[in-house]
Scaffold this motif. Sequence first.
Motif, mmCIF file in Angstrom:
data_model
loop_
_atom_site.group_PDB
_atom_site.id
_atom_site.type_symbol
_atom_site.label_atom_id
_atom_site.label_comp_id
_atom_site.label_asym_id
_atom_site.label_seq_id
_atom_site.Cartn_x
_atom_site.Cartn_y
_atom_site.Cartn_z
ATOM 1 N N ARG A 409 0.833 -1.085 0.026
ATOM 2 C CA ARG A 409 -0.002 -0.011 0.012
ATOM 3 C C ARG A 409 0.783 1.170 0.115
ATOM 4 O O ARG A 409 2.027 1.419 0.747
ATOM 5 C CB ARG A 409 -0.990 0.060 1.283
ATOM 6 C CG ARG A 409 -1.927 1.162 1.155
ATOM 7 C CD ARG A 409 -2.777 1.136 2.263
ATOM 8 N NE ARG A 409 -3.593 2.314 2.667
ATOM 9 C CZ ARG A 409 -4.346 2.493 3.517
ATOM 10 N NH1 ARG A 409 -4.795 1.346 4.289
ATOM 11 N NH2 ARG A 409 -5.166 3.524 3.814
ATOM 12 N N THR A 410 0.609 2.137 -0.734
ATOM 13 C CA THR A 410 1.347 3.493 -0.826
ATOM 14 C C THR A 410 0.656 4.647 -0.187
ATOM 15 O O THR A 410 -0.505 4.758 -0.515
ATOM 16 C CB THR A 410 1.474 3.743 -2.498
ATOM 17 O OG1 THR A 410 2.163 2.727 -3.001
ATOM 18 C CG2 THR A 410 2.454 5.081 -2.431
ATOM 19 N N VAL A 411 1.443 5.382 0.843
ATOM 20 C CA VAL A 411 0.705 6.355 1.514
ATOM 21 C C VAL A 411 1.875 7.367 1.309
ATOM 22 O O VAL A 411 2.998 7.390 0.807
ATOM 23 C CB VAL A 411 0.414 5.942 2.927
ATOM 24 C CG1 VAL A 411 -0.491 4.945 2.968
ATOM 25 C CG2 VAL A 411 1.558 5.269 3.780
ATOM 26 N N PHE A 412 1.486 8.349 2.143
ATOM 27 C CA PHE A 412 2.639 9.813 2.298
ATOM 28 C C PHE A 412 3.208 10.181 0.995
ATOM 29 O O PHE A 412 4.465 10.244 0.988
ATOM 30 C CB PHE A 412 3.604 9.119 3.213
ATOM 31 C CG PHE A 412 3.812 10.011 4.401
ATOM 32 C CD1 PHE A 412 4.312 11.289 4.368
ATOM 33 C CD2 PHE A 412 3.817 9.595 5.691
ATOM 34 C CE1 PHE A 412 4.826 12.057 5.431
ATOM 35 C CE2 PHE A 412 4.231 10.323 6.977
ATOM 36 C CZ PHE A 412 4.527 11.518 6.760
ATOM 37 N N GLN A 413 2.239 10.566 0.190
ATOM 38 C CA GLN A 413 2.835 10.984 -1.042
ATOM 39 C C GLN A 413 3.071 12.432 -1.534
ATOM 40 O O GLN A 413 2.421 13.396 -0.804
ATOM 41 C CB GLN A 413 1.678 10.578 -2.272
ATOM 42 C CG GLN A 413 1.611 8.863 -2.262
ATOM 43 C CD GLN A 413 0.952 8.596 -3.429
ATOM 44 O OE1 GLN A 413 1.224 8.589 -4.313
ATOM 45 N NE2 GLN A 413 -0.224 7.893 -3.117
ATOM 46 N N ASP A 414 4.389 12.853 -1.839
ATOM 47 C CA ASP A 414 4.742 14.030 -2.174
ATOM 48 C C ASP A 414 4.575 15.037 -0.902
ATOM 49 O O ASP A 414 3.774 16.111 -1.129
ATOM 50 C CB ASP A 414 3.903 14.592 -3.385
ATOM 51 C CG ASP A 414 4.418 13.919 -4.549
ATOM 52 O OD1 ASP A 414 5.702 13.578 -4.700
ATOM 53 O OD2 ASP A 414 3.548 13.732 -5.512
ATOM 54 N N ILE A 415 5.223 14.680 -0.094
ATOM 55 C CA ILE A 415 5.049 15.611 1.303
ATOM 56 C C ILE A 415 6.437 16.225 1.487
ATOM 57 O O ILE A 415 7.477 15.675 1.887
ATOM 58 C CB ILE A 415 4.666 14.543 2.488
ATOM 59 C CG1 ILE A 415 3.427 13.822 2.255
ATOM 60 C CG2 ILE A 415 4.615 15.564 3.736
ATOM 61 C CD1 ILE A 415 2.061 14.789 2.158
ATOM 62 N N MET A 416 6.318 17.628 1.262
ATOM 63 C CA MET A 416 7.508 18.348 1.884
ATOM 64 C C MET A 416 7.780 18.442 3.192
ATOM 65 O O MET A 416 6.895 18.543 4.169
ATOM 66 C CB MET A 416 7.462 19.737 1.189
ATOM 67 C CG MET A 416 7.542 19.994 -0.264
ATOM 68 S SD MET A 416 9.143 19.365 -0.926
ATOM 69 C CE MET A 416 10.414 20.549 0.069
ATOM 70 N N LEU A 417 8.925 18.418 3.661
ATOM 71 C CA LEU A 417 9.498 18.187 5.134
ATOM 72 C C LEU A 417 10.089 19.620 5.406
ATOM 73 O O LEU A 417 11.229 20.017 4.928
ATOM 74 C CB LEU A 417 10.429 17.119 5.353
ATOM 75 C CG LEU A 417 10.079 15.455 5.373
ATOM 76 C CD1 LEU A 417 11.083 14.738 5.600
ATOM 77 C CD2 LEU A 417 8.719 15.361 5.962
ATOM 78 N N GLN A 418 9.069 20.363 6.136
ATOM 79 C CA GLN A 418 9.617 21.703 6.624
ATOM 80 C C GLN A 418 10.531 21.310 7.835
ATOM 81 O O GLN A 418 10.525 20.303 8.650
ATOM 82 C CB GLN A 418 8.525 22.542 7.048
ATOM 83 C CG GLN A 418 7.687 22.783 5.735
ATOM 84 C CD GLN A 418 6.381 23.531 6.302
ATOM 85 O OE1 GLN A 418 5.430 22.988 6.775
ATOM 86 N NE2 GLN A 418 6.277 24.957 5.949
ATOM 87 N N ILE A 427 -2.699 5.279 9.168
ATOM 88 C CA ILE A 427 -2.909 4.476 8.166
ATOM 89 C C ILE A 427 -3.630 3.374 8.832
ATOM 90 O O ILE A 427 -3.301 2.590 9.886
ATOM 91 C CB ILE A 427 -1.751 4.072 7.647
ATOM 92 C CG1 ILE A 427 -0.593 4.709 7.516
ATOM 93 C CG2 ILE A 427 -2.033 2.869 6.508
ATOM 94 C CD1 ILE A 427 0.870 4.587 7.343
ATOM 95 N N GLY A 428 -4.751 2.841 8.233
ATOM 96 C CA GLY A 428 -5.564 1.792 8.831
ATOM 97 C C GLY A 428 -5.669 0.789 7.783
ATOM 98 O O GLY A 428 -5.838 0.945 6.371
ATOM 99 N N LEU A 429 -5.378 -0.653 8.123
ATOM 100 C CA LEU A 429 -5.624 -1.390 7.268
ATOM 101 C C LEU A 429 -5.796 -2.847 7.728
ATOM 102 O O LEU A 429 -5.729 -2.905 8.864
ATOM 103 C CB LEU A 429 -4.139 -1.602 5.999
ATOM 104 C CG LEU A 429 -2.749 -1.321 7.135
ATOM 105 C CD1 LEU A 429 -2.530 -2.652 7.770
ATOM 106 C CD2 LEU A 429 -1.924 -1.092 6.028
ATOM 107 N N LYS A 430 -6.016 -4.120 6.953
ATOM 108 C CA LYS A 430 -6.339 -5.284 7.551
ATOM 109 C C LYS A 430 -5.199 -6.161 7.288
ATOM 110 O O LYS A 430 -4.419 -6.263 6.341
ATOM 111 C CB LYS A 430 -7.513 -5.984 6.669
ATOM 112 C CG LYS A 430 -8.877 -5.169 7.400
ATOM 113 C CD LYS A 430 -9.965 -6.184 6.831
ATOM 114 C CE LYS A 430 -11.517 -5.783 7.661
ATOM 115 N NZ LYS A 430 -11.516 -6.055 9.057
ATOM 116 N N ILE A 431 -4.770 -6.891 8.402
ATOM 117 C CA ILE A 431 -3.739 -7.912 8.331
ATOM 118 C C ILE A 431 -3.993 -9.237 7.435
ATOM 119 O O ILE A 431 -5.318 -9.587 7.505
ATOM 120 C CB ILE A 431 -3.355 -8.437 9.559
ATOM 121 C CG1 ILE A 431 -2.575 -7.323 10.328
ATOM 122 C CG2 ILE A 431 -2.400 -9.791 9.571
ATOM 123 C CD1 ILE A 431 -2.241 -7.591 11.838
#
Length: 842
Positions: A409-418, A427-431
């Motif tokens: 699963r892909t998350v946290f996309q194109d986030i600039m770190l100040q 993030i919620g998901l099923k095992i």
Amino acid sequence: MKTQTKFTPFLWIFLLTACLKVPFGAVGQSQGLHPGELKQVFKKLRTDVRVLYLAAHPDDENTRLISWLVNERGYRTGYLSLTRGDGGQNLIGAEQGIELGAIRTRELIAARSVDGAEQFFTRAFDFGYSKSPDETFQKWKREEILRDVVQVIRQFKPHVIITRFATDGSGGHGHHTASAMLAEEAFGIAANPERFPESAALYGTWQVKRLFYNSTARFFNPNADLSNLLKLDVGEYNKNLGKSYGEIAALSRSMHRSQGFGSALSRGEQFEYFKFLLGDSMGMGADIFNGLALNSTKTFKSWNESLTQAEKAWEKDDIRLSLGLLIKLIQEEEKKGIESAYRLKLLQKLVLGIAGIHLEVFTDKDKDYSPGDSIYLKANAISRTTEGFKVKRLELIQQSTQNPSGVARTVFQDIMLQKNIQKIENIGLKIQEGVLGNLSWLRQMPENSIFTQNSRTEVGKDWEQDFYFQTNWHLEYEGLTFQVSNRAFNKRIEPDKGESQHPIYVVPSLSIEPIQQVGISINNKPVLVSVKIKASSNFENLNLEMDLPKGWKLKTSDNASGLVKNFALKSGEEREITFELNATSNAENGTLNMRVTKGETIFKNNWEKIKYDHIPDQLIVKEAQLPLRSISIQKTARKIGYIKGAGDDVAACLRLIGYDVTELNPLSLEKTDLNQFQTLITGVRAFNTFPELIAMKAKLKTYMEQGGNLIVQYNTNSWAGPLQSDFSPYSLKIVRDRVTDENSPISFKLPGHPVLNQPNKITPFDFENWVQERGIYFAGERGAEFESPLAMNDPNEKSLDGGLVTAKVGKGKFTYTGLAFFRQLPAGVPGAYRLFVNLIEH
């Protein structure tokens, strides 16, 4: 399901985290490095020298030499331990066998986190003390362990191998000598593509340049003449770390808490000695690493120039230039594949450390999960010193043995770190269904003293679980991209301890835990067996089924079916089921196999969580089984006081055969009325673990004089576990004598002695089917008051009669025994129960 929690002192943890900044229990991505540590990383990147230290067990390694190799010379250093230490003793708990091996595995990894080396293992199971390499290779499959050693060499590609022990047997333990023999044999074989072609196909062949023996002569004789050996001073001071290598080594060695190896910090000149064994000694001179002729290629020189520019830019606080140069080096290394993994890890450390970047994915629920459960994770990213970093994306992959391709699963996309602003994503998901988080080398129990692993690529790994969340952070800095990988973890916050990090474990959705360790029918009387069944989901129409050994019957309304029918469990519910088993006159000793069925679905696992403060939690999943034993025992009702030692299950086993056992705190013994007990028993290593017990010697003697019976199980008397004083009412010296062959013949020296006759007649049959060993730390020289009813010996060795000695003390009795009852009783060895009852009642 069983959870064991143990609490241990925190002084050494404070020293470790404060002085070396190693995160306790860390499995997350913690990048806090001070400038001295960053200098150390630059140093390690400037050399390609690789050194493999090789021995037999956890705690065999020379942490002082390893610390020096890694941190002074900057060499990539690994420790190959043939075993995980499963057969040792345990100074901090009752775990034995594979459970102890799991603890000692983590202790070794913790030691490596201090000294900076890497850790490797073979598949060899530590079956206990061995007196010769011949005996060792009889139990291990020599060719298979050699196969593993060769594979680790081909994978790690060391230029130099250093053994802890010699091939001449001077190391004492047969495993020690075997490790040296295997090292010499593997030295040449690793370069031969016709030997073990499967690892040659995976990693190529490799010719080690030199093999040395790191002499232990001064360990046994401080005045040994070592003038003919090469020597190196490894006691130097590292200004970057603010520690000498003797100090770092002590912190590393002190991680072996289960073996009682807490060490004092040492400072000053300290020499290590080496004997050259094999290879090319040209140009070596006084330094065993001289003349290796490494790092001389144009490519490496160019690479090193870029590294030097990056370091100088960082020192001048030109962070932008330094990071740009380092990320370009990362990109070069990423193209080279698996052989660049070590350099990549160090370069990533530098980039993250210089930028103050911290990346982590964790759950803070501190719970165990089952297949199909929902799990909520937090992804945190922060750049504490530098602008310009972007998280292109975070790939979160459920990786499992059952599904090797993973679920991504892909998350946290194109986030600039100040700068110094934390970015958080929930993030919620099923095992995945059908997965378990067992330790990879424990999917099956070891057979013929060797562990089974699914593929050759698993061999050599230090620690692996069958399910985990892989985190791949894709980062960008000024158009330059690179990747940092790690694993999600369980973040535990405790008011009295603060934060610690542990693996996320997936346990069976329904578990079956036998409450006792063994089911014992005495004189064919019925035995009650209790199991605890725990569910993490809602279940209906469950049946508990079992397969019984021949001659055993389940007492139910449906006696022949061998099952408890039609029950339900809610999520989170535990149910204890007790049933009665009857042993017929022809009942055979064997194993009760249990399972719970729901239609076509079968649940047959039990799991155990082992917790200690100094290492992350350990999950062990086993099949739900219980040894069943039908034993003929004559005994009376006795009230027993059991004085706690280092940890064992003897008291629980004595309750199983009907004794009233009260467990006593050694530190409160002074206030305890001992006369309420007909027999007192001290747990293993009680006088080593609680030196305060020595002060109770007079009280214990009075107890015996008034008619009490005191049984002392084994204590050690060595540098690792010295006795502070004599605990015996008469002269008695504990020595290192032992009988390691569990099938060794027994001689009845005093066949008429009460210990061999009252209330049970002991015969040679009672010494059949013992496990691992007869006994350890026997009595040596002793007063004339003692009698020795038994004698035994390993093959081709002298007879020893110190395994069980007993004496009258006034109206009572004193017994010291090195016989391994702490192993035999939990294993359900019938004769051991009969003999121990005699010690209690004779």
